[in-house]
Design an enzyme around this catalytic site. Structure first.
Site, PDB file in Angstrom:
ATOM      1  N   GLY A 164       0.811  -1.221   0.000  1.00  0.00           N
ATOM      2  CA  GLY A 164       0.000   0.000   0.000  1.00  0.00           C
ATOM      3  C   GLY A 164       0.835   1.258   0.000  1.00  0.00           C
ATOM      4  N   VAL A 188      -0.863   6.914   3.959  1.00  0.00           N
ATOM      5  CA  VAL A 188      -0.238   6.354   5.159  1.00  0.00           C
ATOM      6  C   VAL A 188       1.059   5.627   4.807  1.00  0.00           C
ATOM      7  CG1 VAL A 188      -0.512   4.703   7.054  1.00  0.00           C
ATOM      8  CG2 VAL A 188      -2.433   6.163   6.391  1.00  0.00           C
ATOM      9  N   LYS A 200      -7.912  -1.806   8.280  1.00  0.00           N
ATOM     10  CA  LYS A 200      -8.901  -2.422   9.174  1.00  0.00           C
ATOM     11  C   LYS A 200      -9.541  -3.678   8.590  1.00  0.00           C
ATOM     12  CE  LYS A 200     -11.073   1.652   9.579  1.00  0.00           C
ATOM     13  NZ  LYS A 200     -10.023   2.655   9.482  1.00  0.00           N
ATOM     14  N   LEU A 230      -2.964   6.864  18.377  1.00  0.00           N
ATOM     15  CA  LEU A 230      -3.295   6.849  19.815  1.00  0.00           C
ATOM     16  C   LEU A 230      -3.101   5.447  20.383  1.00  0.00           C
ATOM     17  CD1 LEU A 230      -6.691   8.796  20.220  1.00  0.00           C
ATOM     18  CD2 LEU A 230      -4.410   9.571  20.890  1.00  0.00           C
ATOM     19  N   LYS A 279     -14.141  -0.232  13.618  1.00  0.00           N
ATOM     20  CA  LYS A 279     -13.248  -0.017  14.765  1.00  0.00           C
ATOM     21  C   LYS A 279     -13.819  -0.668  16.028  1.00  0.00           C
ATOM     22  CE  LYS A 279     -11.449   4.266  12.802  1.00  0.00           C
ATOM     23  NZ  LYS A 279     -11.619   5.731  12.716  1.00  0.00           N
TER      24      LYS A 279
END
Lengths: 383, 383
Positions: free
Chosen positions: A16, A20, A147, A177, A246
């Site tokens: 990918g 990101v 995900k 986070l 999520k």
């Protein structure tokens, strides 16, 4: 990973090259000194985009040079450019379409058990699952920002996490986070989590706090869209499906054996305004504003009870729910403003007052930073 | 640690049988099933109190049985009982005073490099440093709930963390709250932390929020003392030295080469009311209430500026400060009520809005849970 002069070398193969993935390559380059001081060297041996694989010539002992990694980022930041444009720089091999999977598995077989290989999935594709399951069998570590592989059928999920110490996926929830790391710590210390509540969409968090301030939903969504804060079709945010994914990742992390179908998801638009009934343009032009009054009334009703309305996931009892909830104004979630994410965990140790983790939960920079922290974390396996 | 039928066996040697140490043994026993499902077995080979060492007979392959660990907890919960009371149960050896260090090092030498050994310091002593430095050389991992070894001279600190992957110390700051793990993740991902602000004393957090509500300092401290929330001499909390030690641990974690002397610490009582001038009884009877008016005035002054007064550490620029600060009411720290701890981190990724970690930051249960999570975390080194 191999030791050379007490440096731990971590081979990395990236799937990918979107925002990101490219940011990760940038971080790897800019952290060279920092990692070197800690005795670490990240060696990027291959980079895949959706159709092709660029592989270093000498997979066993070489990685792409930093200038080359920077060039990959430059090329891939243009949506029309192919990795093949870099072939003339030499020192690399290029594989296309059907060849890619076989070649990735060959590399995984060569490096996986002997020196370790971190296969890093920064794509947004559900099609990497096949590769991921196989590289795990070949002894590789898997790091996910994607995900999709974690929200698949439970059998595939079981396979992915069959060796829990070889997989990391911090950046799938709340970007960088430390949510997954914290939940994992709490659970492995024998402190069972009985309730999790989270605001896990920066976009919906922002929308709800603006609507609370008296603005109309349509007004806020259009402003957010023009700033690039929403998906191109804002219904991808308003449907709640991203939050549901999520939530599923968090629920499975604490041991729940559930699937997407088991999650109650409240969409912020009705089916008749959905993608099957209406184009994106029509939704934005006429559909969106038809939702304004109803939401405004719900916000007022909550306020009359001294509460605020938030779009959250709640994992508790045997239920995993995603949608609007009335919450106390003075809770971490009630106080939330803007696009920050918040997760509250309740366990034996955090019973009356939850463990709260809050901060920016979106953005390529922090997402890629979370992926890099995962790569470093998992390397302990091979020192 | 050794693999047996794909179970990873983690030998553990515990220093310190106070509240945290005993709670850790309880957690280890109650987590047997959980850990077994994850392929882990914690084998406690030895337990030290301040004067003696109880060691399993067959250090190479056995650990204390669960019933015996529970018995150790029972015996040590009485302050007058010695570990020697357990000798007649058999299967163990007992060492006393001068013999202890030599025997611990012998065990560390036997297990350290061959199978790994986690030496867990749950004492509150500065005298474990000698042992800790040596067991690291012998290939052991070190897990600390004890702050003292991390706040020593910088040379000793450097030695302790010389292999950063073999040491964990989550429970030294904010008990089990994932503060150290989160800071480590952020730093290793190349996102440098330029500011940390924390309320790291449950006692002082509680005191300041009660004083803000209009109560007198003396009133609040005496109430807290009667509930067992303060140290026996409340000046041990009011001096800020415990917060200063935590601040030093955080500052060193982000690479600052400073010592206790470099930290500006504001004590909540003047020197003439200190332990060198006044007994604990006199301080409680007369000294404490003489501080009431001054603090009340500072709280009012802050309030007149729309702020609240909090006892915090601030690590920023080249300064590490511990003391009272006026903070915005609507910040995480300003909103803090009761005894929760909060840490705010500011970095490139968390620039405008900090990464916030909040929750119970004291108590034997959560402190021991943090230690256990550290033991599990470090075991990746040996799988």
């Amino acid at each position: 990973m191999t030791k050379a002069n007490s440096t731990i070398v971590i081979p990395v193969l990236l799937l990918g090259c979107g925002g990101v993935g490219r940011q990760l390559l940038h971080h790897i380059v800019s952290c060279r000194d920092l990692h070197s001081k800690r005795g670490l060297l990240l060696r990027v041996v291959g980079v895949c985009d959706s159709r092709s694989l660029l592989l270093v010539n000498d997979v066993i002992s070489k990685g792409f040079e930093d200038a080359f990694l920077t060039e990959i980022c430059r090329i891939k930041s243009s949506s029309t450019s192919s990795l093949s444009a870099l072939l003339d720089r030499g020192h690399c091999q290029f594989f296309h379409d059907a060849e890619v999977t076989a070649k990735v598995l060959e590399v995984a077989g060569m490096l996986g058990r002997s020196t370790g290989l971190s296969v890093v999935d920064c794509s947004a594709s559900s099609e990497t699952m096949g590769i991921l399951k196989q590289v795990i069998d070949l002894g590789c570590c898997v790091i996910l920002a994607n995900k999709k592989p974690l929200t698949c059928e439970i059998e595939d999920y079981d396979k992915l996490i069959s060796n829990f110490r070889r997989i990391r996926f911090e950046s799938t929830v709340g970007a960088g986070l430390p949510v997954i790391a914290s939940v994992t710590r709490v659970v492995t210390s024998g402190d069972p989590i009985h309730r999790m509540v989270g605001s896990l969409s920066g976009t919906l968090g922002y929308v709800m706090s603006e609507v609370e301030d008296g603005k109309l939903l349509s007004e806020v969504v259009l402003a957010a869209k023009s700033l690039g804060y929403t998906e191109p079709d804002p219904r991808d945010d308003l449907s709640g499906m991203d939050v549901a994914r999520k939530a599923l990742i968090l629920a499975r992390l604490i041991g729940w054996r559930i699937s997407m179908d088991d999650i109650q998801v409240e969409s912020l638009y009705p089916e008749e305004l959905g993608p099957n009934s209406m184009s994106t343009e029509d939704f934005i032009r006429t559909g969106l504003s038809s939702l304004d009054i109803d939401l405004q009334e719900r916000v007022h009703a909550a306020s009359s009870r001294g509460k605020v309305l938030r779009y959250v996931c709640i994992i508790e009892g045997s239920k995993c729910q995603v949608g609007l909830q009335e919450l106390p104004k003075d809770s971490s979630l009630g106080r939330l403003r803007g696009s920050d994410n918040v997760v509250e965990l309740y366990s034996r140790c955090y019973k009356n007052s939850p463990l709260v983790i809050q901060g920016a939960g979106a953005g390529n920079d922090t997402t890629a930073a979370g992926v890099l922290a995962d790569i470093i974390d998992v390397q302990d396996l091979f020192q």
